[in-house]
Scaffold this active site. Structure first.
Site, PDB file in Angstrom:
ATOM      1  CG  ASP A 190       2.261   6.236   2.784  1.00  0.00           C
ATOM      2  OD1 ASP A 190       1.376   5.414   3.070  1.00  0.00           O
ATOM      3  OD2 ASP A 190       3.273   6.427   3.482  1.00  0.00           O
ATOM      4  NE  ARG A 201      -3.665  -2.205   2.631  1.00  0.00           N
ATOM      5  CZ  ARG A 201      -4.449  -2.424   3.690  1.00  0.00           C
ATOM      6  NH1 ARG A 201      -4.335  -1.657   4.774  1.00  0.00           N
ATOM      7  NH2 ARG A 201      -5.325  -3.414   3.668  1.00  0.00           N
ATOM      8  NE  ARG A 212       7.683   9.942   2.636  1.00  0.00           N
ATOM      9  CZ  ARG A 212       6.511  10.385   3.112  1.00  0.00           C
ATOM     10  NH1 ARG A 212       5.461   9.579   3.127  1.00  0.00           N
ATOM     11  NH2 ARG A 212       6.407  11.618   3.562  1.00  0.00           N
TER      12      ARG A 212
END
Length: 256
Positions: free
Chosen positions: A52, A50, A202
């Protein structure tokens, strides 16, 4: 019901992420709407990961169950027709076994991150790279990244909203390459693991940027990892430089 695997490419900017949401556009919702044009009913698909809001994909993988037998090429062509003009494309489709699952059958995920180093605002690559206004020390970043490879408790590098049962993950590989991009010098990060925590990539890239800029040392990254404390993490970089680059399976469902 025949099951099909889909390899999907998308630009994440217009979407609130992969996962279907009632009041916001999503990649999953766009593909399910396209499937409903082919077989009019409610559809639910599952993906390998999934992504973002704002994150892109070069090779996301999902599966769907359909009522009729489709030629895989015709299925991908029909889906692409109904996905227009959204920046989503089904690169290829393949028939798979009924128990094959895009998420649970996957053995690894690969992420790619683009960082552009220049002062002038990006134009052609806007929304596709994270831009910093300075050159970074790639050798120092590689030295720091080496501390993160292997089996570790990545509490420091995961979102406080992460739903994973455990922060312990094995980061199998991370590489950082300096390249000359369309808009100037770039750093390309490639990370590979069986699975990733929410915001892990990230968080890692944002922290390594601090090393490249001289604000952190390689040892600081090692200490941050050992702290097992989200507050010890460096800045989390923006999503628009991140791409889901590939998903590995015991047998490639798209192999000829």
């Amino acid at each position: 019901m025949p099951r099909y695997a889909l390899r999907i490419e998308y630009h994440g900017a217009p979407f609130a992420g992969w996962q279907a949401q009632a009041d916001q556009p999503s990649v999953q919702g766009a593909i399910e709407d396209a499937l409903a044009k082919l077989e009019p009913r409610a559809h639910r698909i599952a993906a390998a990961g999934r992504t973002d809001a704002g994150v892109h994909a070069l090779a996301q993988v999902a599966h769907c169950d359909l009522s009729r037998d489709w030629d895989p090429f015709r299925l991908s062509e029909a889906l692409n027709y109904h996905l227009k003009p959204l920046p989503v494309a089904v690169l290829t489709a393949a028939g798979v076994a009924d128990d094959w699952h895009a998420r649970f059958s996957a053995q690894e995920r690969r992420y790619f991150f683009r960082l552009l180093m220049r002062r002038a605002p990006a134009t052609h690559d806007a929304g596709l790279v994270w831009q910093v206004p300075r050159m970074l020390d790639v050798h120092a970043m590689r030295e720091a990244a080496a501390h993160l490879v292997g089996l570790h408790d990545f509490t420091t590098f995961r979102s406080t909203m992460c739903q994973s049962a455990s922060p312990v993950k094995s980061l199998d590989a991370i590489s950082i390459d300096a390249v000359e991009g369309l808009s100037g010098p770039e750093l390309h990060f490639r990370l590979r693991a069986r699975s990733f925590l929410h915001n892990q990539v990230r968080s890692i890239v944002g922290t390594l940027e601090r090393v490249g800029s001289g604000a952190w040392t390689s040892g600081d990254v090692q200490h941050a990892l050992q702290a097992r404390d989200r507050a010890a993490c460096g800045p989390v970089c923006p999503p628009h430089g991140l791409y889901l680059a590939g998903v590995g399976y015991p047998e490639d469902p798209f192999a000829d």
